[in-house]
Design an enzyme around this catalytic site. Structure first.
Site, PDB file in Angstrom:
ATOM      1  N   ARG A   6     -15.451  -8.602   1.761  1.00 37.62           N
ATOM      2  CA  ARG A   6     -15.561  -9.913   2.390  1.00 37.62           C
ATOM      3  C   ARG A   6     -16.139 -10.002   3.556  1.00 37.62           C
ATOM      4  O   ARG A   6     -16.519 -11.086   4.135  1.00 37.62           O
ATOM      5  CB  ARG A   6     -13.970 -10.595   2.535  1.00 37.62           C
ATOM      6  N   PRO A  41      -4.527  -6.107   6.876  1.00 40.15           N
ATOM      7  CA  PRO A  41      -3.638  -5.032   7.163  1.00 40.15           C
ATOM      8  C   PRO A  41      -2.841  -5.128   8.497  1.00 40.15           C
ATOM      9  O   PRO A  41      -3.548  -5.513   9.416  1.00 40.15           O
ATOM     10  CB  PRO A  41      -4.942  -3.690   7.256  1.00 40.15           C
ATOM     11  N   GLU A  42      -1.816  -4.728   8.561  1.00 40.49           N
ATOM     12  CA  GLU A  42      -0.873  -4.588   9.971  1.00 40.49           C
ATOM     13  C   GLU A  42      -0.961  -3.140  10.339  1.00 40.49           C
ATOM     14  O   GLU A  42      -1.528  -2.377   9.844  1.00 40.49           O
ATOM     15  CB  GLU A  42       0.323  -5.383   9.661  1.00 40.49           C
TER      16      GLU A  42
END
Length: 290
Positions: free
Chosen positions: A120, A2-3
């Protein structure tokens, strides 16, 4: 990963659904989810319980929720790192647990739960002290070295340009340096450079002020457009607090379009290895000056 637009979408969701509520209990279901909390999982859960979430803050890709005793700030905040696959979801109490649920917050109002889900386990949450950074802004200690982002009205363009000129590196590498400008990641760097018609490896020491203004304007344009449609989702791992995906992937000009024609000139978009990732650009529109 995500940015800025994706994290801002999550922040807005937290502001709507979590801010102002008091935590009844925090349940840590996987120890890695609080590995950044120096005192461990039990301390995190005990320290958060009974405190009110005063606001939802963001700098670049970093999120935090300042804590209060009632309306009185405690000087601490819950920080959230989404990592590669982290999600902060608002779910009605009693909804079946997600397969990769790591932390659950319940609230004294018996309303929806806040859940941290991370397939993850690269992300996590922690309790941190707040401090004043070099700009005079109160932030968590782990965020103090992070620069303002390009969408911040207080972002110092003059300083950013002087830093580009002072340190001789490639332009994309500089855009990804979170100590210079935060929130721009690999996707939006490629998109901004395509819009600005600048090569990713252009030496920053040779950047003129109009070039700097152009690439920053392009970064603001592309991140603003992404924010308007909920960010960029390539799979089910990035979603907002309600589990909805963003749609900006449908509007990308360069990233992920290797071999496809440039929308300006028709030249095939090229991909090159860059910092263990990839850079996508038009070899005609974004030529590297000799």
């Amino acid at each position: 990963m995500p940015e800025l637009p994706e994290v801002e979408v999550v922040r807005r969701g937290l502001e709507r659904w979590a801010v102002g509520r008091t935590v009844a209990a925090a349940e840590v279901l996987h120890p890695r989810a609080t590995r950044r909390n120096a005192a461990g999982a039990e301390d995190f859960a005990a320290s958060v319980a009974g405190h009110t979430l005063l606001s939802a803050e963001r700098r670049g890709k970093f999120l935090w929720l300042p804590l209060g005793e009632g309306a009185q700030a405690t000087g601490e905040a819950v920080t959230g790192h989404l990592g590669m696959s982290g999600q902060l979801l608002v779910k009605p109490s009693g909804t079946p647990d997600e397969k990769h649920l790591r932390i659950r917050f319940t609230f004294t109002d018996d309303g929806p739960e806040l859940r941290f889900v991370d397939q993850r386990t690269f992300g996590g949450m922690a309790l941190e002290k707040l401090e004043t950074d070099r700009h005079g802004v109160v932030v968590p200690a782990s965020v103090a070295h992070i620069a303002r982002d390009a969408l911040d009205p207080e972002f110092d363009v003059d300083f950013f340009h002087s830093e580009l000129r002072r340190r001789d590196t490639g332009l994309k590498r500089a855009l990804l340096d979170q100590t210079r400008v935060s929130g721009i990641g690999n996707i939006y760097a490629d998109e901004a450079l395509w819009i600005a018609r600048l090569h990713y490896d252009r030496p920053t020491s040779k950047m003129r002020r109009p070039d700097t203004d152009r690439v920053l304007a392009a970064a603001r344009e592309v991140m603003g457009a992404a924010l308007a449609v909920g960010g960029t989702s390539f799979d089910s791992l990035y979603v907002d607090v309600n589990g909805e995906s963003g749609y900006f992937a449908r509007s990308l000009h360069a990233y992920g379009r290797e071999g496809e024609p440039c929308e300006r000139c028709g030249t095939a978009i090229k991909r090159e290895s860059f910092m263990n990732r990839s850079s996508f650009y038009c070899p005609k529109c974004q030529r590297l000056s000799r």
